[in-house]
Design a protein around this motif. Structure first.
Motif, mmCIF file in Angstrom:
data_model
loop_
_atom_site.group_PDB
_atom_site.id
_atom_site.type_symbol
_atom_site.label_atom_id
_atom_site.label_comp_id
_atom_site.label_asym_id
_atom_site.label_seq_id
_atom_site.Cartn_x
_atom_site.Cartn_y
_atom_site.Cartn_z
ATOM 1 N N GLU A 13 -6.138 3.681 7.844
ATOM 2 C CA GLU A 13 -7.350 3.375 8.627
ATOM 3 C C GLU A 13 -8.228 2.261 8.063
ATOM 4 O O GLU A 13 -8.734 1.455 8.829
ATOM 5 C CB GLU A 13 -8.166 4.649 8.839
ATOM 6 C CG GLU A 13 -7.601 5.490 9.964
ATOM 7 C CD GLU A 13 -8.537 6.594 10.397
ATOM 8 O OE1 GLU A 13 -9.555 6.803 9.727
ATOM 9 O OE2 GLU A 13 -8.236 7.241 11.400
ATOM 10 N N PRO A 14 -8.488 2.197 6.717
ATOM 11 C CA PRO A 14 -9.418 1.159 6.271
ATOM 12 C C PRO A 14 -8.761 -0.174 5.917
ATOM 13 O O PRO A 14 -9.322 -0.947 5.139
ATOM 14 C CB PRO A 14 -10.062 1.796 5.032
ATOM 15 C CG PRO A 14 -8.969 2.604 4.448
ATOM 16 C CD PRO A 14 -8.120 3.079 5.606
ATOM 17 N N PHE A 15 -7.587 -0.465 6.460
ATOM 18 C CA PHE A 15 -6.960 -1.753 6.154
ATOM 19 C C PHE A 15 -7.026 -2.676 7.359
ATOM 20 O O PHE A 15 -6.902 -2.259 8.504
ATOM 21 C CB PHE A 15 -5.519 -1.557 5.675
ATOM 22 C CG PHE A 15 -5.468 -0.806 4.377
ATOM 23 C CD1 PHE A 15 -5.850 -1.427 3.196
ATOM 24 C CD2 PHE A 15 -5.121 0.527 4.341
ATOM 25 C CE1 PHE A 15 -5.865 -0.728 1.994
ATOM 26 C CE2 PHE A 15 -5.126 1.236 3.147
ATOM 27 C CZ PHE A 15 -5.502 0.597 1.967
ATOM 28 N N ARG A 16 -7.225 -3.953 7.040
ATOM 29 C CA ARG A 16 -7.360 -4.958 8.097
ATOM 30 C C ARG A 16 -6.032 -5.221 8.793
ATOM 31 O O ARG A 16 -4.967 -5.017 8.215
ATOM 32 C CB ARG A 16 -7.816 -6.270 7.472
ATOM 33 C CG ARG A 16 -9.206 -6.231 6.957
ATOM 34 C CD ARG A 16 -9.558 -7.657 6.667
ATOM 35 N NE ARG A 16 -10.692 -7.739 5.787
ATOM 36 C CZ ARG A 16 -11.580 -8.723 5.895
ATOM 37 N NH1 ARG A 16 -11.430 -9.659 6.807
ATOM 38 N NH2 ARG A 16 -12.593 -8.764 5.075
ATOM 39 N N ARG A 35 -2.390 -7.584 7.268
ATOM 40 C CA ARG A 35 -2.507 -8.085 5.897
ATOM 41 C C ARG A 35 -1.475 -7.527 4.918
ATOM 42 O O ARG A 35 -1.340 -8.038 3.813
ATOM 43 C CB ARG A 35 -3.888 -7.748 5.325
ATOM 44 C CG ARG A 35 -5.050 -8.370 6.061
ATOM 45 C CD ARG A 35 -5.091 -9.864 5.858
ATOM 46 N NE ARG A 35 -6.092 -10.460 6.728
ATOM 47 C CZ ARG A 35 -7.311 -10.805 6.335
ATOM 48 N NH1 ARG A 35 -7.665 -10.628 5.099
ATOM 49 N NH2 ARG A 35 -8.154 -11.339 7.184
ATOM 50 N N LEU A 36 -0.774 -6.457 5.264
ATOM 51 C CA LEU A 36 0.069 -5.786 4.269
ATOM 52 C C LEU A 36 1.545 -6.174 4.425
ATOM 53 O O LEU A 36 2.089 -6.195 5.524
ATOM 54 C CB LEU A 36 -0.085 -4.265 4.385
ATOM 55 C CG LEU A 36 -1.531 -3.745 4.375
ATOM 56 C CD1 LEU A 36 -1.535 -2.217 4.424
ATOM 57 C CD2 LEU A 36 -2.304 -4.252 3.162
ATOM 58 N N VAL A 42 0.853 -1.189 0.000
ATOM 59 C CA VAL A 42 0.000 0.000 0.000
ATOM 60 C C VAL A 42 0.889 1.240 0.000
ATOM 61 O O VAL A 42 1.799 1.351 0.821
ATOM 62 C CB VAL A 42 -0.948 0.028 1.220
ATOM 63 C CG1 VAL A 42 -1.598 1.409 1.381
ATOM 64 C CG2 VAL A 42 -2.037 -1.037 1.075
ATOM 65 N N ASP A 93 -0.206 3.790 13.986
ATOM 66 C CA ASP A 93 -1.210 2.831 13.500
ATOM 67 C C ASP A 93 -0.673 1.814 12.508
ATOM 68 O O ASP A 93 -1.273 0.757 12.323
ATOM 69 C CB ASP A 93 -2.387 3.601 12.861
ATOM 70 C CG ASP A 93 -3.627 2.710 12.642
ATOM 71 O OD1 ASP A 93 -3.833 1.759 13.443
ATOM 72 O OD2 ASP A 93 -4.376 2.956 11.693
ATOM 73 N N ARG A 117 -0.284 -2.036 13.115
ATOM 74 C CA ARG A 117 -1.523 -2.818 13.132
ATOM 75 C C ARG A 117 -1.779 -3.536 11.804
ATOM 76 O O ARG A 117 -2.210 -4.681 11.777
ATOM 77 C CB ARG A 117 -2.697 -1.865 13.439
ATOM 78 C CG ARG A 117 -4.059 -2.527 13.515
ATOM 79 C CD ARG A 117 -5.168 -1.488 13.733
ATOM 80 N NE ARG A 117 -5.314 -0.554 12.624
ATOM 81 C CZ ARG A 117 -5.957 -0.829 11.486
ATOM 82 N NH1 ARG A 117 -6.493 -2.005 11.297
ATOM 83 N NH2 ARG A 117 -6.029 0.074 10.523
#
Lengths: 194, 64
Positions: free
Chosen positions: A90-93, A96-97, A39, A139, A142
């Protein structure tokens, strides 16, 4: 710094266009073998995301707060970059990245040159230049996979040590991948790992 | 957006799962639709292939 931000960075007023910092960040991330689900936060024109998508097999997502930037990034995309309008990660689980790449707004704000437009949002990071970097660092852990890495561009104007300290407080160790000096700042690409 | 993006997206506010509703689909891409949070019920629009994942209070343009 009384000169106008738009003059220093060219005439575009809505979307930050690729500059030395963008090239440095793209090259450092590519040389380091960035891969997997990637991302790019605050993609602006979409340049860095597109470079990574063109040169690797990575699945690349580009985000920006600015709707004009989202539009440009989508137009620029020739190698499957997907675009999401978002605030930081903010909108990523969770977890996962594989990599997060960020050329943040990092210039300390200058009231004399305040513009109150999208370009100011793209360039300035509050009084100390870290108003966007700090919440990002708090953040990003996370959303990263266990072996995930952050590629973060920082400037001497922002205070590299303060950024490294904030990253450390969030459990990251930092390595400087690249440095490049310019007349009014030195740019560094940090790789953050846990 | 591609449907595979559902693997990495969540509600920006409570991080819960999203439910996808497709309005218009192109070859391999969702052009328009809605992502709805399964927890808080907030709806995030997908327009021209771009999901707008900003919380409702941030959706209006930021600079004055």
């Amino acid at each position: 710094m009384a000169d106008d931000l738009a003059e220093r960075r060219g005439v575009e007023t809505e979307v930050y266009q690729p500059a030395e910092d963008s090239h440095l960040l793209a090259e450092a991330a590519l040389a380091d073998g960035v891969s997997g689900t990637v991302v790019e936060v605050g993609t602006g024109s979409g340049y860095v995301a597109e470079r990574i998508a063109a040169a690797t097999e990575a699945s690349v997502v580009a985000t920006d707060l600015n709707p004009h930037a989202c539009e440009q990034a989508r137009e620029r995309s020739e190698h499957g970059v997907q675009v999401v309008r978002a605030d930081l990660v903010e909108p990523f689980r969770d977890g996962r990245l594989d990599a997060v790449v960020f050329n943040p707004p990092y210039l300390p704000a200058d009231e004399a040159a305040a513009r109150n437009d999208w370009m100011e949002v793209a360039l300035t990071g509050g009084e100390d230049g870290r108003a966007v970097i700090d919440p990002f660092l708090d953040d990003v852990g996370r959303v990263l996979a266990p072996d995930g890495a952050v590629y973060l561009l920082v400037s001497s104007l922002t205070g590299v040590d303060a950024v490294v300290d904030r990253a450390a407080a969030n459990g990251f160790s930092a390595v400087a991948l690249r440095d490049e000096s310019f007349p009014f700042e030195t740019l560094t690409v940090l790789k953050l790992l846990r | 957006m591609k449907e595979s993006m559902m693997d990495i997206l969540c509600c920006p506010m409570d991080k819960a799962d999203l439910e996808l509703e497709v309005d218009h689909e192109d070859e391999d891409e969702i052009v328009s639709g809605t992502l709805t949070c399964t927890e808080c019920g907030e709806a995030y629009p997908i327009e021209e292939g771009v999901p707008n994942m900003l919380p409702p209070d941030m959706r209006d343009d930021v600079p004055a």
